[in-house]
Write an enzyme that holds these catalytic residues in place. Sequence first.
Site, PDB file in Angstrom:
ATOM      1  N   LYS A 220       0.833  -1.214   0.000  1.00  0.00           N
ATOM      2  CA  LYS A 220       0.000   0.000   0.000  1.00  0.00           C
ATOM      3  C   LYS A 220       0.867   1.264   0.000  1.00  0.00           C
ATOM      4  O   LYS A 220       0.668   2.165  -0.798  1.00  0.00           O
ATOM      5  CB  LYS A 220      -0.925   0.043   1.244  1.00  0.00           C
TER       6      LYS A 220
ATOM      7  N   ARG B 105      -9.537   1.570   8.624  1.00  0.00           N
ATOM      8  CA  ARG B 105      -9.134   0.209   8.991  1.00  0.00           C
ATOM      9  C   ARG B 105     -10.224  -0.507   9.787  1.00  0.00           C
ATOM     10  O   ARG B 105     -10.038  -1.648  10.162  1.00  0.00           O
ATOM     11  CB  ARG B 105      -7.880   0.292   9.865  1.00  0.00           C
TER      12      ARG B 105
ATOM     13  N   ARG C  16      11.892  -5.448   5.188  1.00  0.00           N
ATOM     14  CA  ARG C  16      11.599  -4.018   5.021  1.00  0.00           C
ATOM     15  C   ARG C  16      12.508  -3.165   5.901  1.00  0.00           C
ATOM     16  O   ARG C  16      12.737  -3.474   7.068  1.00  0.00           O
ATOM     17  CB  ARG C  16      10.142  -3.747   5.381  1.00  0.00           C
TER      18      ARG C  16
ATOM     19  N   ARG D 106      11.273  -1.272  11.445  1.00  0.00           N
ATOM     20  CA  ARG D 106      10.195  -0.883  12.363  1.00  0.00           C
ATOM     21  C   ARG D 106      10.035  -1.939  13.446  1.00  0.00           C
ATOM     22  O   ARG D 106      10.090  -3.125  13.160  1.00  0.00           O
ATOM     23  CB  ARG D 106       8.880  -0.738  11.582  1.00  0.00           C
TER      24      ARG D 106
ATOM     25  N   ARG E 161      -0.499  -8.325  13.725  1.00  0.00           N
ATOM     26  CA  ARG E 161      -1.064  -7.350  12.781  1.00  0.00           C
ATOM     27  C   ARG E 161      -1.904  -8.051  11.709  1.00  0.00           C
ATOM     28  O   ARG E 161      -2.930  -7.533  11.279  1.00  0.00           O
ATOM     29  CB  ARG E 161       0.059  -6.525  12.143  1.00  0.00           C
TER      30      ARG E 161
END
Length: 207
Positions: free
Chosen positions: A8, A83, A122, A155, A166
């Site tokens: 996204k 969300r 990431r 992160r 998540r």
Amino acid sequence: MGPPGAGKGTHAKIMSERYGVVHLATGDLLRANVKAGNELGRQAKAIMEKGELVPDVLVIQMIRERLAEKDAKAGFILDGFPRTVAQAEALKKMLQDLQLKLDAVLDFKVSEKVVLDRLSGRRVCPECNANYHIRNIPPQKEGICDQCGTRLIQRKDDKPETVLERLKVYEAKTAPLIDFYKKSGLLRTLNGDLDVEPLQAELGQLS
Ligand code: AMP
């Protein structure tokens, strides 16, 4: 729409530059508040680190203020919002008040294997929010942001145990929105397993 790691943020950023509209990522906005150490940031920090959702009332207020800013008048891409169904209802109301409407809702379908690989690799820039991946989208100089020279970080919520939480939260709270937007006729489904360029080509065919 799409689980963490669906792409996204990466695609929202590319499209915001292409169409000259602002990229409003609630995750980035919340992280900026955490960094600033303000009241919202203090309330959000521990929740975000656990991979849970920040309460609707806080996120809705934050996005309401952001959408009312001048630069959003020319258009915007929402990333990571709404969300929950409550957030989607609030967005509908906010847009009515601002006399704006959504053009499309993009749903990135992605397999769990791809999500886990993307999130474990990431790396992000804590300064300008640029996203990288150690293999798929490496920075020119290892560990350094191409855009602002800041040292990249992983992160905290990209650690494997938090990623699983998540994903659970996504299925329970966010996936029901797919039906919400299907009914409105705005939903476009994309193959989020694709690499950046082929998915951009798919996105190009939508417009
Ligand atoms: P993201 O950068 O989109 O992966 O978001 C990181 C974290 O910020 C999420 O795991 C949530 O804790 C919080 N967050 C971001 N957007 C929202 C939202 N719309 N509603 C509630 N919490 C959010």
